[in-house]
Every structure is written in structure tokens, then in C-alpha cells.
Enzyme design. Structure first.
Site, mmCIF file in Angstrom:
data_model
loop_
_atom_site.group_PDB
_atom_site.id
_atom_site.type_symbol
_atom_site.label_atom_id
_atom_site.label_comp_id
_atom_site.label_asym_id
_atom_site.label_seq_id
_atom_site.Cartn_x
_atom_site.Cartn_y
_atom_site.Cartn_z
ATOM 1 N N SER A 31 0.923 -1.346 0.149
ATOM 2 C CA SER A 31 0.046 -0.152 0.172
ATOM 3 C C SER A 31 0.819 1.200 0.136
ATOM 4 C CB SER A 31 -0.786 0.014 1.153
ATOM 5 O OG SER A 31 0.048 -0.099 2.319
ATOM 6 N N TYR A 38 -4.284 0.493 3.827
ATOM 7 C CA TYR A 38 -4.905 -0.698 3.912
ATOM 8 C C TYR A 38 -5.670 -1.450 5.136
ATOM 9 C CZ TYR A 38 -3.682 -1.871 -1.044
ATOM 10 O OH TYR A 38 -3.494 -1.928 -2.249
ATOM 11 N N CYS A 91 2.942 -7.338 1.827
ATOM 12 C CA CYS A 91 2.088 -6.289 2.818
ATOM 13 C C CYS A 91 1.186 -7.493 3.473
ATOM 14 C CB CYS A 91 1.113 -5.578 1.989
ATOM 15 S SG CYS A 91 -0.143 -4.626 2.808
ATOM 16 N N CYS A 124 3.513 -6.090 10.115
ATOM 17 C CA CYS A 124 3.154 -5.255 8.970
ATOM 18 C C CYS A 124 4.441 -4.636 8.429
ATOM 19 C CB CYS A 124 2.433 -3.893 9.692
ATOM 20 S SG CYS A 124 2.326 -2.509 8.398
ATOM 21 N N HIS A 179 5.395 -2.137 7.031
ATOM 22 C CA HIS A 179 5.902 -0.891 7.502
ATOM 23 C C HIS A 179 6.868 -0.742 8.881
ATOM 24 C CE1 HIS A 179 3.282 0.911 4.601
ATOM 25 N NE2 HIS A 179 3.604 2.010 4.707
#
Ligand code: DGL
Length: 268
Positions: A15, A46, A78, A192, A194
Site C-alpha cells: 500500500s 489498507y 504487505c 506489518c 511498514h
């Protein structure tokens, strides 16, 4: 399947910028692999979307991207998209798809206290997929979960060279630790892609007695295994980063992406 052309890329999809944490270890194993990195900024975050939206959006977008970039393999870098849409993507597309799942199995092997924390997006932590992983690999252990959208925003900010709000980090760790049994957590799964961008900040907040783990190295090994024996270019060429157009979120400056081997940015 015929061998792909040497310049057929690996396509990484997230994302936002989290998938760079998967791209990094993959480039370490396959240094000349051509790649396209896609961030669906029009759909970020997301973690705030429902399953129906993502189960429709991710396969449709990946279908367009595969047609455009003709990759040899696609990586859904992701956790949110993988835990919800991996099966749909595999059913829709005719190429190898590598997904990203929360590293609950290695966490269960590592924990001494028997209490594991899973930090993900709000969408990921409520998925039955996480219940299944916990039942299969962490039987008899306690798996505590917390969804933190603030960490996604923080990671995007950090990569752009902006400050990360320390309260966001503290709240994410407290969200696990304040649950019953949370004071015994000794392993936290960064579920995640990120979140490893905030590894140092999260480690400082969690303290030295807690190990943070993620699945990126395992995914990189899986990609290397699936492409074993395939031809690659003799030298690395800069990769391209592709952003879906968003009115309120422009792509980051190229300088922020250059350390990942990215040499140009496209918006679609
Ligand atoms: N990087 C994504 C993940 O691994 C999520 C970020 C978002 O909420 O879009 O789950």
C-alpha cells in the site's frame, strides 16, 4: 514454464513504502534482479479498509500491473493484503505469487515466557488467518494482538525524513503490554511491513528483554528459491517505483528511495 527473459522484473507490491523492508533483503540475495516497486498510495492505508474492499482491489490492481510490467514473480509485500487477498490473487493471476504472513511460527519457537505480541494493522490483527497461524504454530502459548495505524503513518514519515511522534511508538507498545499477561511478552512480531522501518524506535520502547521479529528475510529466501536457476542481467540496473495517484499524498523524493536501488518514479 519457460525461463523468463533476464530483464523480466520481480514486482513488489504494498500500500505504501513498507514493502521496501522486503525489497532490501531480497536485493541482498539477488543483487542484479530487476524490480518494480509498487505503492498503492491511492488505497493507503489498507489497515483501515474492510476485507471485501481489499479482496476486490488488490487482485484487480495486481492484474493491471502484471500486464504492464510482465514480472517473472510478484511479491505481496504487505501483511494486510496477503492475509486477506492472497488466495484471490493466486486464483486470478497466472504467475508465482509470494505473500507475507505474520511471523508467528518463529516467534513461538523463540519465546521463553510463552507470551507473544503481534503488532499489525487493525485489519491484519482481526483476520481469521492470524487465529489459524496461532492455533497451528503457537499452541499452548498466549498470542496478544494490537493494531496500530499510527505506526504506518510514522514509518511513511520517517522514510521521508520527517519526525516520528514518540507517543505513537509508546502507544503501540502499551497496546500490547497493557493487556492481561502483556508484561510477560518477550517476542513481538512486526506483522506489518511498514513497522521494521521503525525498528530502532520500537526496540527502544519495548526494552532490551523483548525481541522484535519480522518475516522479511524468510520472504527473500523464498523468492531466491522460486527463481533459482533463472537468468539474471549481468549487472544491476536501477529499479522503478510506481505510485498509484493520490491527491493528498505525493510520492516521496527520489533521494529517499535511492538507498533501495530505485532510480526513477512513475505515477499511474
Ligand atoms: N504495509 C502494510 C502491511 O504490511 C499495511 C499498511 C497499511 O495500512 O496500508 O500490512
Amino acid at each position: 514454464m519457460n525461463a523468463p527473459a533476464p530483464d523480466a522484473p520481480i514486482l513488489f507490491f504494498d500500500s505504501g513504502l513498507g514493502g521496501l523492508t522486503v525489497l532490501g533483503p531480497t536485493r541482498a540475495l539477488l543483487p542484479t534482479a530487476p524490480f518494480v516497486y509498487v505503492a498503492d498510495y491511492a488505497g493507503l492505508p489498507y489497515g483501515k479498509k474492510n476485507n471485501e474492499e481489499l479482496a476486490a482491489r488488490v487482485p484487480a490492481l495486481l492484474g493491471r500491473l502484471v500486464e504492464r510490467y510482465q514480472p517473472r514473480l510478484a511479491v505481496i509485500a504487505c501483511n494486510t493484503a496477503s492475509t486477506i487477498a492472497l488466495a484471490h490473487v493466486r486464483a486470478a493471476l497466472d504467475l508465482p505469487i509470494v505473500g507475507t504472513v505474520p511471523a508467528i511460527k518463529p516467534a513461538a519457537e523463540l519465546t521463553k515466557s510463552g507470551v507473544i505480541g503481534v503488532l499489525g494493522t487493525e485489519a491484519t490483527v482481526r483476520q481469521p488467518y492470524v487465529d489459524d497461524l496461532s492455533a497451528r504454530f503457537a499452541d499452548g502459548k498466549t498470542v496478544l494482538r494490537h493494531g496500530s495505524p499510527g505506526l504506518v503513518t510514522g514509518a511513511e514519515a520517517k522514510l521521508r525524513g520527517e519526525a516520528v511522534d514518540p507517543d505513537v511508538i509508546a502507544r503501540a507498545i502499551a497496546g500490547l503490554r497493557d493487556q492481561p499477561g502483556g508484561d510477560r511478552i518477550d517476542v513481538i512480531v512486526l506483522a506489518c511491513t511498514h513497522f521494521p522501518l521503525l525498528q530502532d524506535e520500537l526496540q527502544a520502547a519495548a526494552g532490551p528483554g523483548v525481541k522484535l521479529i519480522d518475516g522479511a528475510a524468510g520472504i527473500a529466501r523464498r523468492i531466491a528459491h522460486l527463481t533459482e536457476g533463472q537468468p539474471w542481467p549481468a549487472a544491476a540496473a536501477p529499479g522503478v517505483a510506481v505510485f498509484t495517484r493520490s491527491d493528498d499524498r505525493p510520492p516521496p523524493p527520489l533521494a529517499a528511495l535511492a538507498p533501495y536501488g530505485i532510480g526513477s518514479i512513475e505515477t499511474i
